[in-house]
Design an enzyme around this catalytic site. Sequence first.
Site, short mmCIF file in Angstrom:
data_model
loop_
_atom_site.label_atom_id
_atom_site.label_comp_id
_atom_site.label_asym_id
_atom_site.label_seq_id
_atom_site.Cartn_x
_atom_site.Cartn_y
_atom_site.Cartn_z
N ASP A 6 0.91 -1.10 0.05
CA ASP A 6 -0.27 -0.15 -0.01
C ASP A 6 0.77 1.23 -0.07
OD1 ASP A 6 -1.87 1.94 0.57
OD2 ASP A 6 -2.72 0.86 2.13
N ASN A 9 2.57 4.98 -11.66
CA ASN A 9 1.38 4.90 -12.36
C ASN A 9 0.06 4.81 -11.11
OD1 ASN A 9 -0.86 4.14 -14.33
ND2 ASN A 9 -0.92 2.30 -12.97
N TYR A 43 -8.57 16.27 -6.96
CA TYR A 43 -7.87 14.96 -8.08
C TYR A 43 -7.03 16.08 -9.07
CZ TYR A 43 -7.19 11.99 -11.98
OH TYR A 43 -6.75 11.17 -12.79
N ALA A 77 -5.76 18.68 -9.04
CA ALA A 77 -4.58 19.55 -8.45
C ALA A 77 -3.47 18.57 -7.99
CB ALA A 77 -4.97 20.24 -7.02
N LYS A 88 -2.73 16.02 -10.04
CA LYS A 88 -2.17 15.77 -11.32
C LYS A 88 -1.40 16.83 -11.74
CE LYS A 88 -3.16 11.48 -11.37
NZ LYS A 88 -2.15 10.41 -11.39
#
Length: 248
Positions: free
Chosen positions: A58, A85, A149, A151, A153
């Site tokens: 995790d 990824n 989300y 932000a 990226k």
Amino acid sequence: MDFTGRTVIVTGAGSGIGRATTRLFAGAGALVLGVGRRREALAGTAGRDEAISVHVADLRDPAAPEEIVSAAVARWGRLDVLVNNAGATKIMPLAETTADGVADLFTLNVTAPSLLARHALPHLRATAGCVVNVSSTFGHRPLPGGAHYAATKAAVEQLTRSWALELAPTGVRVNAVAPGPTESEALTAAGLPAATVEQIKSDEAARIPLGRRGDPGEVATWILRLADPSATWLTGQILTVDGGLELV
């Protein structure tokens, strides 16, 4: 693209883009450590391919990044490519924003890849290797209802550019691919009902100039191209693969 003799770490390897990337690297001759939270999903990625090893972790665990890099180096003695990824998608309108929701997104989407790159760096320097980050077309375009989300990226894209400049003197290249809406389990994993997921997919396909959502293999191909050992003069680039969505 020939990766024979090279070793690769791919996070989020249990499905979608991560699974396609892991298999494509192995098919190109690499030895790949596929990382994810679900052992059964990772086993499905690896199948019977002896070039693919799996590591259950995790990435939100602060100890995980160092353990992952150490596992790859212990197994193969080197590291050539890190593919960041793994990530989470979260629909979180401003009126429903919580501190925990923001923190969880940034922990997985920003902090984890940063720590993985940190621990991989000595080994990537030794091999003149590279990092490929996975951003999103929403890293550079607005996403109403999913601002945090987007932000995360945007942060990944700026990390990519900054690391590329920082590491250029050492010969380590850093690039990113920014996929548009791609077939994966991300929307379901975000906790959305099945009917909502299908409606979002339909709406996205209607907005994309090429008329459809992407296939994970189409994105994986560009990850390999960015990592290609022959791409020696390419660094700091964000390659958008989104069917033309960013044009509209």
